[in-house]
Design a protein around this motif. Structure first.
Motif, short mmCIF file in Angstrom:
data_model
loop_
_atom_site.label_atom_id
_atom_site.label_comp_id
_atom_site.label_asym_id
_atom_site.label_seq_id
_atom_site.Cartn_x
_atom_site.Cartn_y
_atom_site.Cartn_z
N ARG A 236 74.04 55.96 99.04
CA ARG A 236 73.17 56.32 97.91
C ARG A 236 72.15 55.21 97.60
NH1 ARG A 236 77.62 58.39 95.50
NH2 ARG A 236 77.84 56.59 94.14
N VAL A 237 72.63 53.96 97.68
CA VAL A 237 71.72 52.85 97.40
C VAL A 237 70.63 52.76 98.48
CG1 VAL A 237 71.52 50.35 97.18
CG2 VAL A 237 73.46 51.54 96.13
N VAL A 238 71.03 52.87 99.74
CA VAL A 238 70.04 52.78 100.82
C VAL A 238 69.02 53.92 100.69
CG1 VAL A 238 69.67 52.84 103.33
CG2 VAL A 238 71.58 51.54 102.39
N GLU A 239 69.51 55.12 100.38
CA GLU A 239 68.59 56.24 100.15
C GLU A 239 67.60 55.92 99.02
OE1 GLU A 239 70.38 60.64 101.15
OE2 GLU A 239 71.08 59.63 99.35
N GLY A 240 68.12 55.36 97.94
CA GLY A 240 67.26 55.01 96.80
C GLY A 240 66.21 53.98 97.18
N LEU A 241 66.60 52.99 97.99
CA LEU A 241 65.66 51.95 98.41
C LEU A 241 64.59 52.53 99.33
CD1 LEU A 241 68.26 49.11 99.13
CD2 LEU A 241 66.60 49.15 97.24
N VAL A 242 65.04 53.38 100.25
CA VAL A 242 64.09 54.00 101.20
C VAL A 242 63.08 54.85 100.44
CG1 VAL A 242 63.94 55.74 103.04
CG2 VAL A 242 65.58 53.86 103.23
N GLU A 243 63.57 55.56 99.41
CA GLU A 243 62.68 56.38 98.60
C GLU A 243 61.72 55.50 97.78
OE1 GLU A 243 63.97 59.62 95.48
OE2 GLU A 243 65.10 59.81 97.36
N GLY A 244 62.27 54.42 97.22
CA GLY A 244 61.46 53.53 96.38
C GLY A 244 60.36 52.83 97.15
N ILE A 245 60.62 52.54 98.42
CA ILE A 245 59.65 51.81 99.24
C ILE A 245 58.65 52.77 99.89
CG2 ILE A 245 59.49 50.57 101.46
CD1 ILE A 245 61.82 48.83 100.50
N GLY A 246 59.08 54.00 100.16
CA GLY A 246 58.24 54.92 100.94
C GLY A 246 57.38 55.84 100.09
N GLY A 247 57.04 56.99 100.68
CA GLY A 247 56.31 58.01 99.95
C GLY A 247 54.84 57.70 99.75
N GLU A 248 54.28 58.29 98.70
CA GLU A 248 52.84 58.21 98.47
C GLU A 248 52.39 56.76 98.19
OE1 GLU A 248 50.91 60.24 94.99
OE2 GLU A 248 50.23 61.56 96.61
N LEU A 249 53.21 56.02 97.46
CA LEU A 249 52.84 54.63 97.16
C LEU A 249 52.69 53.84 98.46
CD1 LEU A 249 52.36 52.16 95.41
CD2 LEU A 249 54.84 51.94 95.12
N PHE A 250 53.64 54.04 99.39
CA PHE A 250 53.56 53.34 100.68
C PHE A 250 52.27 53.72 101.40
CE2 PHE A 250 54.04 53.02 105.23
CZ PHE A 250 54.53 51.74 105.38
N LYS A 251 51.96 55.02 101.41
CA LYS A 251 50.77 55.48 102.13
C LYS A 251 49.50 54.87 101.52
CE LYS A 251 52.97 59.63 103.76
NZ LYS A 251 53.28 61.03 103.52
N ALA A 252 49.48 54.74 100.21
CA ALA A 252 48.32 54.11 99.55
C ALA A 252 48.27 52.62 99.89
CB ALA A 252 48.41 54.31 98.05
N ALA A 253 49.43 51.96 99.79
CA ALA A 253 49.48 50.52 100.07
C ALA A 253 49.07 50.25 101.52
CB ALA A 253 50.88 49.98 99.80
N LEU A 254 49.47 51.14 102.42
CA LEU A 254 49.13 50.96 103.83
C LEU A 254 47.62 50.92 104.04
CD1 LEU A 254 50.42 50.84 106.68
CD2 LEU A 254 50.13 53.32 106.81
#
Lengths: 200, 200
Positions: free
Chosen positions: A92-110
């Motif tokens: 659950r924690v790893v899933e939460g971290l992967v979600e927190g780091i990824g997604g739209e924010l990651f795409k914008a930061a990239l």
């Protein structure tokens, strides 16, 4: 319809809409398309009002990244303190971290990182922001996993988990990678669980 | 000085120089600066000669990525077949994979992915190229690790290793991350070793 909220609340809501729109524009349309004019139009705010708060495109984009990094950190803080020590908790924690780091924010930061790679001035502004976010996520990971960060082996594995999360986020930029990602997260969580319990 | 090599060898060498220069330009100066004219000048080749082989900037850049992906795959193939089953072997293989995925080629590819994220036509051209490279690296990882890819747990961990390698490559784009990376690779390799030997 007249907005009856106090002026300060309205301006806070407007700012939030502007910054969220900035992130969405970057993630969806890329750096080049995301001019102040385009973002203002997408957010339904006049260009002048945007420039009153953020004089340049860089200032707007960095402001949006900072805002979203804080939102993500708050999301991680709001995760229920996981109980137990077994693979489910770690998963659950790893899933939460992967979600927190990824997604739209990651795409914008990239988009921002990629331009910053060839632009020393932008890089100098982005690096401290990114470091602060990475440090915050690391601290939260340690707390959520109940791990001993003074153990260099464990510290390395937590960092590896966050690097893995960034690699997974990258794999999701051009195609939907969610099914493969779920398998990879499961496989890694099993390993991380056994490493954490061996270190106890 | 007159080049006395046969014409075909000379033209192969010129092509290689052009494609390597394309990767270097992308990695160092970014997508926007890497026009056909700029790359041709950096490679010391006339713009016309470049356009004779690659009619558009996209064709040149995709040709360069494909060429470099093949070069990297050949480098992985040239790694000495590692012996032993202990952590040293796994560590050497993980280091080789991280090196093969990262570096200048990654920085160049990142520029292309980032533009492709907002450009469906470029994305359609990049995705199959990228898939073929990823599949090739995965197969080589399985062979070099002597791992059982039919075991879903092991398969997941090998994929995780390649995702980690991409995450580490990304962490190296804005700052030199080599010291931290070495620690992360070591910690990961210890875990991967114990997972592989437990599955034996």
């Amino acid at each position: 319809m007249t907005d009856v909220r106090p002026k300060q609340d309205r301006s806070r809501a407007t700012r939030q809409r502007l910054l969220e729109t900035t992130i969405r524009c970057l993630a969806t349309h890329g750096w080049e398309a995301s001019t102040v004019g385009f973002i203002a139009a997408e957010a339904g705010i006049s260009r002048g009002a945007v420039q009153h708060h953020y004089r340049t495109r860089e200032a707007l984009i960095l402001g949006a990244l900072e805002f979203m990094f804080e939102e993500r950190a708050a999301l991680l803080d709001a995760l229920p303190e996981p109980t137990g020590t077994g693979p489910d908790r770690v998963h659950r924690v790893v899933e939460g971290l992967v979600e927190g780091i990824g997604g739209e924010l990651f795409k914008a930061a990239l988009q921002v990182w990629t331009v910053a790679a060839a632009d020393p001035e932008l890089r100098a502004a982005v690096v401290p922001l990114e470091r602060r976010f990475a440090r915050g996520v690391h601290e939260r990971a340690v707390r959520l996993l109940g791990a001993d960060d003074d153990d260099p082996e464990i510290r390395g594995l937590i960092q590896a988990t966050l690097d893995l999360a960034r690699g997974l986020a990258l794999a999701d930029v051009l195609t939907d990678d969610s099914r493969r990602r779920a398998r990879v997260v499961r496989a890694w969580s099993v390993q991380l669980t056994s490493a954490l319990s061996a270190a106890d």
